[in-house]
Design an enzyme around this catalytic site. Sequence first.
Site, short mmCIF file in Angstrom:
data_model
loop_
_atom_site.label_atom_id
_atom_site.label_comp_id
_atom_site.label_asym_id
_atom_site.label_seq_id
_atom_site.Cartn_x
_atom_site.Cartn_y
_atom_site.Cartn_z
N ASN A 55 0.83 -1.20 0.00
CA ASN A 55 0.00 0.00 0.00
C ASN A 55 0.87 1.25 0.00
OD1 ASN A 55 -0.28 -1.36 2.85
ND2 ASN A 55 -0.79 0.75 3.33
N ASP A 56 0.73 2.17 0.94
CA ASP A 56 1.28 3.52 0.83
C ASP A 56 2.74 3.60 0.36
OD1 ASP A 56 -1.03 3.70 2.28
OD2 ASP A 56 -0.23 4.99 3.83
N TRP A 80 -3.53 -7.26 3.44
CA TRP A 80 -2.78 -6.51 4.44
C TRP A 80 -2.42 -7.38 5.64
CZ3 TRP A 80 -3.09 -5.10 9.53
CH2 TRP A 80 -2.29 -4.03 9.93
N SER A 113 3.79 3.98 7.97
CA SER A 113 4.27 4.96 6.99
C SER A 113 5.21 6.01 7.57
CB SER A 113 3.08 5.68 6.34
OG SER A 113 2.41 4.81 5.46
N ASP A 184 2.64 8.83 10.58
CA ASP A 184 2.98 9.24 9.21
C ASP A 184 3.90 10.45 9.14
OD1 ASP A 184 1.06 7.30 8.89
OD2 ASP A 184 -0.44 8.60 7.99
N GLU A 235 -4.39 11.63 7.55
CA GLU A 235 -3.32 10.67 7.29
C GLU A 235 -2.31 11.25 6.32
OE1 GLU A 235 -6.08 6.68 7.85
OE2 GLU A 235 -5.64 7.36 5.82
N TRP A 321 -9.23 1.97 0.00
CA TRP A 321 -9.43 1.02 1.09
C TRP A 321 -10.79 0.34 1.04
CZ3 TRP A 321 -5.90 -1.46 3.20
CH2 TRP A 321 -4.68 -0.88 3.57
#
Length: 514
Positions: A55-56, A80, A113, A184, A235, A321
Amino acid sequence: MKKHFSILLIAGLICALGCKQSSQNVDEALVEQKDVLVEKFRPNFHFTPKANWMNDPNGLVYYKGYYHLFYQYYPDSTVWGPMHWGHAKSKDLLHWEHRPVALYPDSLGYIFSGSAVIDKNNTAGFGKDAMVAIFTYHDPVKEKEGKINYQTQGIAYSNDEGETWTKYEHNPVIKNPGIKDFRDPKVFWNEEKSKWQLVLVAKDHVQIYESPNIKDWSKISEFRFNDNPPLGVWECPDLFKLPVEGSNEQKWVLIISHGGESAPNGGSGTRYFVGDYDGTTFTTNQKESQWIDYGTDNYAGVTFNNTPDNKRIFIGWMSNWNYATVTPTEKWRSAMTLPRELSVYKQNNQYFLKSKPIDGFDAMTQSVAKNEISGDFPHKISFENLQHSEISFDAEIKDSLQIVFSNNEGEKYILAYNKANGLFTTDRTHSGQVDFSENYLKTAFQTMNIGTKDALSIKIVLDASSAEIFLNNGEFVMTNQIFPNENYTHFEILPNTDLKIENFNLKEIENAIE
Protein backbone atom coordinates in the site's frame (compact mmCIF):
# COMPACT_ATOMS: atom_id res chain seq x y z
CA MET A 1 -0.85 3.01 6.12
CA LYS A 2 -3.43 0.44 7.03
CA LYS A 3 -6.09 2.20 8.99
CA HIS A 4 -9.35 0.35 8.59
CA PHE A 5 -8.89 -3.22 9.79
CA SER A 6 -9.94 -3.06 13.43
CA ILE A 7 -8.84 -6.59 14.33
CA LEU A 8 -5.20 -7.45 13.71
CA LEU A 9 -4.07 -10.97 12.96
CA ILE A 10 -2.78 -12.84 16.01
CA ALA A 11 0.13 -13.95 13.88
CA GLY A 12 1.14 -10.35 13.63
CA LEU A 13 1.65 -10.14 17.37
CA ILE A 14 4.65 -12.42 17.12
CA CYS A 15 5.89 -11.08 13.80
CA ALA A 16 8.96 -9.53 15.36
CA LEU A 17 10.13 -13.02 16.19
CA GLY A 18 8.89 -15.09 13.33
CA CYS A 19 8.31 -13.22 10.09
CA LYS A 20 11.79 -11.94 9.32
CA GLN A 21 13.06 -15.27 8.04
CA SER A 22 10.12 -15.77 5.66
CA SER A 23 10.55 -12.21 4.45
CA GLN A 24 14.24 -12.83 3.79
CA ASN A 25 13.33 -15.86 1.71
CA VAL A 26 10.96 -13.70 -0.35
CA ASP A 27 13.74 -11.10 -0.72
CA GLU A 28 16.13 -13.65 -2.17
CA ALA A 29 13.54 -14.91 -4.62
CA LEU A 30 12.65 -11.41 -5.75
CA VAL A 31 16.20 -10.18 -6.22
CA GLU A 32 17.29 -13.34 -8.03
CA GLN A 33 14.26 -13.44 -10.32
CA LYS A 34 15.27 -12.05 -13.72
CA ASP A 35 11.96 -12.24 -15.55
CA VAL A 36 8.55 -11.07 -14.41
CA LEU A 37 5.59 -13.25 -15.28
CA VAL A 38 3.07 -10.75 -16.57
CA GLU A 39 -0.25 -11.79 -15.09
CA LYS A 40 -3.61 -10.49 -16.14
CA PHE A 41 -4.05 -6.89 -14.96
CA ARG A 42 -0.32 -6.50 -14.18
CA PRO A 43 0.60 -2.94 -15.31
CA ASN A 44 3.26 -2.44 -17.97
CA PHE A 45 4.61 0.87 -16.69
CA HIS A 46 3.27 1.43 -13.17
CA PHE A 47 5.17 0.17 -10.15
CA THR A 48 3.88 -3.03 -8.56
CA PRO A 49 5.45 -5.44 -6.07
CA LYS A 50 6.65 -8.65 -7.66
CA ALA A 51 4.54 -10.55 -5.14
CA ASN A 52 2.10 -10.00 -2.31
CA TRP A 53 0.58 -6.93 -0.67
CA MET A 54 1.58 -3.27 -1.07
CA ASN A 55 0.00 0.00 0.00
CA ASP A 56 1.28 3.52 0.83
CA PRO A 57 4.46 4.93 -0.76
CA ASN A 58 7.01 5.70 1.97
CA GLY A 59 10.48 7.20 2.27
CA LEU A 60 10.54 8.83 -1.17
CA VAL A 61 14.05 10.22 -1.61
CA TYR A 62 16.59 10.85 -4.38
CA TYR A 63 20.26 10.01 -3.87
CA LYS A 64 23.26 9.51 -6.19
CA GLY A 65 21.28 9.16 -9.40
CA TYR A 66 18.49 6.98 -8.01
CA TYR A 67 14.96 7.66 -6.86
CA HIS A 68 14.21 5.40 -3.91
CA LEU A 69 10.66 4.18 -3.35
CA PHE A 70 9.93 2.50 -0.06
CA TYR A 71 6.41 1.26 0.52
CA GLN A 72 4.08 -0.46 2.96
CA TYR A 73 4.56 -4.15 2.31
CA TYR A 74 3.40 -7.49 3.68
CA PRO A 75 5.63 -10.19 2.15
CA ASP A 76 3.54 -13.17 3.27
CA SER A 77 0.13 -12.54 1.69
CA THR A 78 -1.79 -10.60 -0.96
CA VAL A 79 -3.89 -8.96 1.78
CA TRP A 80 -2.78 -6.51 4.44
CA GLY A 81 -0.75 -7.88 7.37
CA PRO A 82 2.14 -6.89 9.66
CA MET A 83 3.74 -3.98 7.87
CA HIS A 84 7.31 -3.85 6.56
CA TRP A 85 8.99 -1.33 4.27
CA GLY A 86 9.53 -2.74 0.80
CA HIS A 87 12.15 -1.05 -1.39
CA ALA A 88 12.74 -0.32 -5.07
CA LYS A 89 14.92 2.18 -6.90
CA SER A 90 14.91 3.80 -10.31
CA LYS A 91 16.96 6.20 -12.40
CA ASP A 92 13.90 7.61 -14.19
CA LEU A 93 10.92 6.88 -11.89
CA LEU A 94 9.52 4.48 -14.50
CA HIS A 95 11.90 1.51 -14.76
CA TRP A 96 12.19 0.06 -11.25
CA GLU A 97 14.69 -2.32 -9.71
CA HIS A 98 13.32 -4.37 -6.82
CA ARG A 99 15.51 -4.44 -3.74
CA PRO A 100 15.35 -6.49 -0.52
CA VAL A 101 12.89 -5.53 2.21
CA ALA A 102 14.32 -2.53 4.05
CA LEU A 103 12.63 -2.50 7.46
CA TYR A 104 11.06 -5.32 9.45
CA PRO A 105 8.68 -5.23 12.44
CA ASP A 106 10.36 -5.56 15.82
CA SER A 107 9.46 -5.49 19.52
CA LEU A 108 8.22 -1.90 19.21
CA GLY A 109 5.71 -2.80 16.52
CA TYR A 110 4.96 -2.89 12.82
CA ILE A 111 6.68 -0.41 10.49
CA PHE A 112 3.96 1.98 9.32
CA SER A 113 4.27 4.96 6.99
CA GLY A 114 6.96 7.64 7.07
CA SER A 115 9.65 9.36 5.05
CA ALA A 116 13.39 9.45 4.37
CA VAL A 117 16.05 12.14 4.09
CA ILE A 118 19.74 12.42 3.23
CA ASP A 119 21.67 13.77 6.24
CA LYS A 120 24.25 15.72 4.23
CA ASN A 121 25.79 17.41 7.28
CA ASN A 122 25.80 14.34 9.53
CA THR A 123 23.58 16.09 12.06
CA ALA A 124 22.49 12.74 13.52
CA GLY A 125 25.98 11.31 13.80
CA PHE A 126 25.13 8.29 11.64
CA GLY A 127 27.64 9.32 8.96
CA LYS A 128 27.83 11.98 6.26
CA ASP A 129 25.09 11.49 3.66
CA ALA A 130 23.43 8.77 5.70
CA MET A 131 19.96 7.90 4.46
CA VAL A 132 17.69 8.27 7.47
CA ALA A 133 14.16 6.85 7.62
CA ILE A 134 11.55 8.28 9.98
CA PHE A 135 8.51 6.05 10.42
CA THR A 136 5.60 5.17 12.68
CA TYR A 137 5.86 2.20 15.01
CA HIS A 138 2.45 0.55 15.42
CA ASP A 139 2.37 -1.71 18.49
CA PRO A 140 -0.32 -4.39 17.99
CA VAL A 141 0.05 -5.68 21.57
CA LYS A 142 -0.82 -2.30 23.09
CA GLU A 143 -3.64 -1.90 20.62
CA LYS A 144 -5.05 -5.31 21.54
CA GLU A 145 -4.86 -4.34 25.21
CA GLY A 146 -7.01 -1.29 24.53
CA LYS A 147 -4.29 1.29 25.12
CA ILE A 148 -4.37 4.42 22.97
CA ASN A 149 -0.63 5.17 22.90
CA TYR A 150 0.25 2.35 20.50
CA GLN A 151 1.75 4.57 17.79
CA THR A 152 5.16 6.25 18.17
CA GLN A 153 7.84 7.54 15.79
CA GLY A 154 11.15 5.76 15.22
CA ILE A 155 14.20 6.21 13.01
CA ALA A 156 16.68 3.99 11.21
CA TYR A 157 19.71 4.74 9.05
CA SER A 158 21.57 3.31 6.09
CA ASN A 159 25.13 3.97 4.97
CA ASP A 160 24.90 1.90 1.78
CA GLU A 161 22.22 3.74 -0.20
CA GLY A 162 19.26 2.00 1.40
CA GLU A 163 20.44 -1.59 1.01
CA THR A 164 20.80 -2.36 4.72
CA TRP A 165 19.43 -0.54 7.74
CA THR A 166 20.23 -0.06 11.41
CA LYS A 167 17.47 1.03 13.78
CA TYR A 168 18.32 3.72 16.31
CA GLU A 169 18.97 2.13 19.69
CA HIS A 170 16.98 4.78 21.58
CA ASN A 171 13.74 4.50 19.59
CA PRO A 172 11.10 5.85 19.76
CA VAL A 173 12.30 9.41 19.10
CA ILE A 174 8.79 10.87 19.45
CA LYS A 175 6.62 9.25 22.09
CA ASN A 176 2.86 9.14 21.95
CA PRO A 177 1.19 12.04 23.83
CA GLY A 178 -2.02 10.08 24.39
CA ILE A 179 -3.54 10.16 20.89
CA LYS A 180 -4.92 7.03 19.22
CA ASP A 181 -4.01 8.06 15.66
CA PHE A 182 -0.50 9.55 15.79
CA ARG A 183 1.50 8.75 12.69
CA ASP A 184 2.98 9.24 9.21
CA PRO A 185 5.94 11.62 9.79
CA LYS A 186 7.16 13.54 6.72
CA VAL A 187 10.56 15.14 7.37
CA PHE A 188 12.30 17.97 5.48
CA TRP A 189 15.29 20.26 6.00
CA ASN A 190 14.34 23.90 6.66
CA GLU A 191 17.14 25.96 5.10
CA GLU A 192 16.07 29.21 6.76
CA LYS A 193 16.19 27.72 10.25
CA SER A 194 18.95 25.17 9.59
CA LYS A 195 16.85 22.53 11.30
CA TRP A 196 15.00 19.38 10.47
CA GLN A 197 11.24 19.72 10.59
CA LEU A 198 8.44 17.22 10.25
CA VAL A 199 4.70 17.13 9.90
CA LEU A 200 2.70 14.25 11.31
CA VAL A 201 -0.99 13.64 11.83
CA ALA A 202 -2.70 13.43 15.21
CA LYS A 203 -6.25 12.19 14.65
CA ASP A 204 -7.93 15.28 13.16
CA HIS A 205 -5.07 17.74 12.72
CA VAL A 206 -1.42 18.16 11.79
CA GLN A 207 1.39 18.65 14.29
CA ILE A 208 4.72 20.24 13.31
CA TYR A 209 8.00 19.36 15.05
CA GLU A 210 11.62 20.41 14.64
CA SER A 211 15.01 18.95 15.53
CA PRO A 212 18.70 19.82 15.18
CA ASN A 213 19.70 16.17 14.69
CA ILE A 214 16.71 13.96 13.68
CA LYS A 215 16.87 12.37 17.14
CA ASP A 216 15.53 15.03 19.51
CA TRP A 217 12.21 16.54 18.48
CA SER A 218 10.15 19.44 19.86
CA LYS A 219 6.58 20.25 18.88
CA ILE A 220 6.30 23.83 17.55
CA SER A 221 2.73 24.19 16.19
CA GLU A 222 -0.50 22.62 14.94
CA PHE A 223 -2.71 23.06 11.90
CA ARG A 224 -6.45 22.42 12.01
CA PHE A 225 -9.25 23.01 9.52
CA ASN A 226 -12.92 23.36 10.31
CA ASP A 227 -14.41 20.64 8.15
CA ASN A 228 -18.18 20.48 8.28
CA PRO A 229 -18.90 17.64 8.37
CA PRO A 230 -15.56 16.23 9.62
CA LEU A 231 -13.68 14.11 7.09
CA GLY A 232 -12.42 11.55 9.59
CA VAL A 233 -8.87 10.68 10.58
CA TRP A 234 -6.12 12.70 8.88
CA GLU A 235 -3.32 10.67 7.29
CA CYS A 236 -0.06 10.90 5.31
CA PRO A 237 0.82 14.63 5.49
CA ASP A 238 3.39 16.45 3.37
CA LEU A 239 4.52 20.09 3.49
CA PHE A 240 6.62 21.82 0.83
CA LYS A 241 7.17 25.11 -1.01
CA LEU A 242 6.51 25.78 -4.71
CA PRO A 243 6.75 28.83 -6.98
CA VAL A 244 3.47 30.17 -8.37
CA GLU A 245 3.38 29.81 -12.15
CA GLY A 246 4.06 33.06 -14.03
CA SER A 247 5.11 35.06 -10.97
CA ASN A 248 7.86 35.57 -8.40
CA GLU A 249 5.53 34.45 -5.63
CA GLN A 250 6.04 31.27 -3.62
CA LYS A 251 3.45 29.34 -1.64
CA TRP A 252 3.49 26.35 0.69
CA VAL A 253 1.38 23.27 0.03
CA LEU A 254 0.09 20.89 2.71
CA ILE A 255 -1.17 17.49 1.53
CA ILE A 256 -3.49 15.35 3.67
CA SER A 257 -5.11 11.96 2.95
CA HIS A 258 -8.39 10.62 4.32
CA GLY A 259 -9.82 7.12 4.38
CA GLY A 260 -13.40 6.11 5.05
CA GLU A 261 -15.93 7.86 2.81
CA SER A 262 -14.21 11.25 2.75
CA ALA A 263 -13.17 11.58 -0.90
CA PRO A 264 -15.43 13.32 -3.44
CA ASN A 265 -16.49 10.03 -5.03
CA GLY A 266 -16.36 7.84 -1.95
CA GLY A 267 -13.67 5.96 -0.07
CA SER A 268 -10.05 7.08 0.22
CA GLY A 269 -8.71 10.33 -1.20
CA THR A 270 -6.06 13.03 -0.91
CA ARG A 271 -6.64 16.76 -0.55
CA TYR A 272 -4.41 19.80 -0.30
CA PHE A 273 -4.16 23.29 1.17
CA VAL A 274 -2.18 26.15 -0.37
CA GLY A 275 -0.97 28.75 2.12
CA ASP A 276 1.99 30.25 3.95
CA TYR A 277 4.52 28.84 6.38
CA ASP A 278 6.80 31.03 8.50
CA GLY A 279 9.00 28.20 9.74
CA THR A 280 6.69 27.55 12.68
CA THR A 281 3.05 27.89 11.67
CA PHE A 282 1.17 26.96 8.49
CA THR A 283 -1.82 29.16 7.57
CA THR A 284 -4.27 29.20 4.67
CA ASN A 285 -7.09 31.40 3.40
CA GLN A 286 -8.65 28.42 1.67
CA LYS A 287 -12.34 28.10 2.51
CA GLU A 288 -13.02 24.56 1.32
CA SER A 289 -11.26 21.33 0.48
CA GLN A 290 -9.39 20.96 -2.79
CA TRP A 291 -8.56 17.46 -3.97
CA ILE A 292 -5.41 16.37 -5.72
CA ASP A 293 -7.37 13.73 -7.66
CA TYR A 294 -11.13 13.26 -8.06
CA GLY A 295 -10.99 9.59 -9.02
CA THR A 296 -11.30 6.84 -6.44
CA ASP A 297 -7.81 5.38 -6.84
CA ASN A 298 -5.15 7.84 -5.76
CA TYR A 299 -4.50 7.75 -2.03
CA ALA A 300 -1.74 8.38 0.54
CA GLY A 301 0.48 10.13 -1.99
CA VAL A 302 3.55 12.07 -0.89
CA THR A 303 6.52 13.70 -2.61
CA PHE A 304 10.21 12.96 -3.03
CA ASN A 305 12.87 14.65 -0.91
CA ASN A 306 16.21 15.85 -2.34
CA THR A 307 15.10 15.85 -6.00
CA PRO A 308 17.21 17.37 -8.80
CA ASP A 309 16.22 20.96 -9.69
CA ASN A 310 13.92 21.01 -6.63
CA LYS A 311 11.10 19.46 -8.64
CA ARG A 312 8.20 18.31 -6.53
CA ILE A 313 7.38 14.77 -7.67
CA PHE A 314 4.35 12.97 -6.26
CA ILE A 315 3.43 9.28 -6.23
CA GLY A 316 0.19 7.88 -4.82
CA TRP A 317 -1.11 4.44 -3.98
CA MET A 318 -3.42 3.52 -6.87
CA SER A 319 -6.16 1.89 -4.86
CA ASN A 320 -8.94 2.52 -2.36
CA TRP A 321 -9.43 1.02 1.09
CA ASN A 322 -13.07 0.28 0.26
CA TYR A 323 -12.02 -2.60 -2.03
CA ALA A 324 -8.20 -2.75 -1.98
CA THR A 325 -7.98 -6.27 -0.53
CA VAL A 326 -10.36 -7.87 -3.04
CA THR A 327 -9.26 -6.50 -6.42
CA PRO A 328 -9.01 -9.34 -8.98
CA THR A 329 -5.25 -9.92 -9.06
CA GLU A 330 -3.56 -13.12 -7.96
CA LYS A 331 0.13 -13.04 -7.00
CA TRP A 332 0.37 -9.33 -6.20
CA ARG A 333 -1.98 -6.59 -5.12
CA SER A 334 -1.88 -2.84 -5.71
CA ALA A 335 0.08 -0.46 -7.93
CA MET A 336 1.40 3.08 -7.65
CA THR A 337 0.19 5.97 -9.80
CA LEU A 338 2.38 7.41 -12.50
CA PRO A 339 4.88 9.81 -10.91
CA ARG A 340 3.51 13.32 -11.30
CA GLU A 341 5.12 16.73 -11.12
CA LEU A 342 3.22 19.22 -8.97
CA SER A 343 2.93 22.96 -9.56
CA VAL A 344 0.88 25.86 -8.16
CA TYR A 345 -1.12 28.31 -10.26
CA LYS A 346 -3.30 31.28 -9.38
CA GLN A 347 -6.78 31.84 -10.77
CA ASN A 348 -9.38 34.39 -9.63
CA ASN A 349 -7.25 35.26 -6.59
CA GLN A 350 -7.17 31.63 -5.47
CA TYR A 351 -4.32 29.14 -5.54
CA PHE A 352 -4.61 25.65 -6.96
CA LEU A 353 -2.40 22.61 -7.45
CA LYS A 354 -1.71 21.02 -10.83
CA SER A 355 -0.40 17.51 -11.34
CA LYS A 356 0.80 16.06 -14.62
CA PRO A 357 2.98 13.09 -15.65
CA ILE A 358 6.68 13.77 -15.23
CA ASP A 359 8.52 15.03 -18.31
CA GLY A 360 10.47 11.78 -18.60
CA PHE A 361 7.28 9.86 -19.30
CA ASP A 362 7.31 11.17 -22.88
CA ALA A 363 10.52 9.23 -23.51
CA MET A 364 8.54 6.01 -22.99
CA THR A 365 5.95 6.90 -25.62
CA GLN A 366 5.98 6.75 -29.39
CA SER A 367 3.33 8.19 -31.68
CA VAL A 368 1.44 5.59 -33.65
CA ALA A 369 1.40 6.14 -37.42
CA LYS A 370 -2.04 6.62 -38.97
CA ASN A 371 -1.57 3.59 -41.21
CA GLU A 372 -1.43 1.42 -38.05
CA ILE A 373 -4.82 2.71 -36.91
CA SER A 374 -8.07 1.54 -38.49
CA GLY A 375 -11.40 3.34 -38.56
CA ASP A 376 -12.55 6.93 -38.89
CA PHE A 377 -9.58 8.90 -37.54
CA PRO A 378 -9.80 10.39 -34.93
CA HIS A 379 -13.49 9.94 -34.03
CA LYS A 380 -13.82 6.16 -34.15
CA ILE A 381 -10.66 4.12 -34.30
CA SER A 382 -9.26 0.72 -33.42
CA PHE A 383 -5.74 -0.08 -32.32
CA GLU A 384 -4.40 -3.39 -31.05
CA ASN A 385 -2.37 -1.95 -28.14
CA LEU A 386 -4.87 0.66 -26.98
CA GLN A 387 -4.75 -0.82 -23.45
CA HIS A 388 -1.16 0.46 -23.04
CA SER A 389 -1.40 3.85 -24.65
CA GLU A 390 -1.69 7.60 -24.19
CA ILE A 391 -4.38 9.51 -26.06
CA SER A 392 -4.31 13.30 -26.09
CA PHE A 393 -6.31 15.93 -27.97
CA ASP A 394 -7.92 19.36 -27.71
CA ALA A 395 -11.69 19.60 -28.05
CA GLU A 396 -13.89 22.63 -28.70
CA ILE A 397 -17.20 21.74 -27.08
CA LYS A 398 -20.61 22.97 -28.13
CA ASP A 399 -22.79 21.06 -25.65
CA SER A 400 -21.19 17.80 -24.57
CA LEU A 401 -18.43 15.29 -25.10
CA GLN A 402 -18.30 11.52 -24.65
CA ILE A 403 -15.28 9.20 -24.91
CA VAL A 404 -15.73 5.43 -25.03
CA PHE A 405 -13.07 2.73 -24.66
CA SER A 406 -14.37 -0.74 -25.50
CA ASN A 407 -13.39 -4.28 -26.42
CA ASN A 408 -14.80 -7.12 -28.49
CA GLU A 409 -16.68 -8.47 -25.46
CA GLY A 410 -18.76 -5.30 -25.32
CA GLU A 411 -17.14 -3.99 -22.14
CA LYS A 412 -16.97 -0.19 -22.00
CA TYR A 413 -15.23 2.50 -19.96
CA ILE A 414 -16.90 5.85 -20.58
CA LEU A 415 -15.77 9.44 -19.98
CA ALA A 416 -18.11 12.36 -20.53
CA TYR A 417 -18.43 16.12 -20.12
CA ASN A 418 -21.68 18.08 -19.92
CA LYS A 419 -21.14 21.77 -20.55
CA ALA A 420 -24.53 22.75 -19.10
CA ASN A 421 -23.78 21.53 -15.57
CA GLY A 422 -19.98 21.60 -15.75
CA LEU A 423 -19.61 17.94 -14.75
CA PHE A 424 -16.92 15.65 -16.09
CA THR A 425 -17.80 12.02 -15.38
CA THR A 426 -16.29 8.56 -15.60
CA ASP A 427 -18.31 5.36 -15.69
CA ARG A 428 -16.76 1.93 -15.15
CA THR A 429 -20.08 0.14 -14.51
CA HIS A 430 -19.59 -2.10 -17.56
CA SER A 431 -15.81 -1.76 -17.88
CA GLY A 432 -14.98 -5.42 -17.17
CA GLN A 433 -14.80 -7.26 -13.86
CA VAL A 434 -16.88 -5.23 -11.41
CA ASP A 435 -18.66 -7.76 -9.20
CA PHE A 436 -15.72 -8.46 -6.87
CA SER A 437 -16.87 -5.66 -4.54
CA GLU A 438 -20.10 -3.83 -3.78
CA ASN A 439 -18.05 -0.77 -2.89
CA TYR A 440 -16.33 -0.84 -6.27
CA LEU A 441 -19.71 -0.95 -8.00
CA LYS A 442 -21.05 1.82 -5.76
CA THR A 443 -18.29 4.11 -7.05
CA ALA A 444 -18.48 2.99 -10.67
CA PHE A 445 -19.96 6.34 -11.73
CA GLN A 446 -17.82 9.30 -10.65
CA THR A 447 -18.17 13.06 -11.11
CA MET A 448 -15.83 16.06 -11.09
CA ASN A 449 -17.11 19.63 -11.32
CA ILE A 450 -14.79 21.51 -13.68
CA GLY A 451 -17.24 24.31 -14.51
CA THR A 452 -18.32 25.59 -17.92
CA LYS A 453 -15.57 25.03 -20.49
CA ASP A 454 -15.71 25.91 -24.17
CA ALA A 455 -12.58 23.84 -24.75
CA LEU A 456 -10.74 21.05 -23.01
CA SER A 457 -7.21 19.71 -23.35
CA ILE A 458 -7.45 16.00 -22.56
CA LYS A 459 -4.77 13.40 -21.86
CA ILE A 460 -5.72 9.81 -20.98
CA VAL A 461 -3.11 7.23 -19.97
CA LEU A 462 -4.27 3.60 -20.07
CA ASP A 463 -2.44 0.65 -18.56
CA ALA A 464 -3.53 -2.94 -18.00
CA SER A 465 -5.79 -2.08 -15.04
CA SER A 466 -5.86 1.70 -14.77
CA ALA A 467 -6.91 4.92 -16.44
CA GLU A 468 -5.38 8.29 -15.49
CA ILE A 469 -7.13 11.36 -16.90
CA PHE A 470 -5.47 14.79 -17.00
CA LEU A 471 -7.54 17.79 -18.06
CA ASN A 472 -6.12 21.18 -19.02
CA ASN A 473 -2.52 20.26 -18.31
CA GLY A 474 -3.34 18.68 -14.96
CA GLU A 475 -5.71 21.27 -13.48
CA PHE A 476 -8.22 18.45 -12.99
CA VAL A 477 -7.25 14.78 -12.56
CA MET A 478 -9.11 11.49 -12.15
CA THR A 479 -7.51 8.09 -11.53
CA ASN A 480 -9.53 4.86 -11.83
CA GLN A 481 -8.74 1.18 -11.54
CA ILE A 482 -10.44 -0.84 -14.28
CA PHE A 483 -10.34 -4.58 -14.93
CA PRO A 484 -11.45 -5.44 -18.49
CA ASN A 485 -11.61 -9.16 -19.25
CA GLU A 486 -10.12 -8.43 -22.65
CA ASN A 487 -7.92 -5.49 -23.62
CA TYR A 488 -9.67 -2.43 -24.98
CA THR A 489 -8.98 -2.02 -28.68
CA HIS A 490 -11.69 0.48 -29.73
CA PHE A 491 -11.89 4.21 -29.06
CA GLU A 492 -14.70 6.61 -29.94
CA ILE A 493 -15.35 10.33 -29.45
CA LEU A 494 -18.96 11.52 -29.59
CA PRO A 495 -20.69 13.43 -31.06
CA ASN A 496 -19.14 13.06 -34.50
CA THR A 497 -20.52 16.46 -35.48
CA ASP A 498 -20.47 19.83 -33.69
CA LEU A 499 -17.23 18.84 -31.98
CA LYS A 500 -13.91 20.18 -33.17
CA ILE A 501 -10.95 17.90 -32.42
CA GLU A 502 -7.40 19.18 -32.84
CA ASN A 503 -3.89 17.93 -32.00
CA PHE A 504 -5.05 14.33 -31.71
CA ASN A 505 -2.20 11.99 -30.83
CA LEU A 506 -2.21 8.30 -30.04
CA LYS A 507 1.01 7.07 -28.45
CA GLU A 508 2.07 3.54 -27.66
CA ILE A 509 3.81 3.20 -24.29
CA GLU A 510 6.92 1.14 -23.71
CA ASN A 511 6.71 -1.88 -21.43
CA ALA A 512 8.84 -0.85 -18.44
CA ILE A 513 8.85 -4.24 -16.72
CA GLU A 514 10.51 -6.21 -19.52
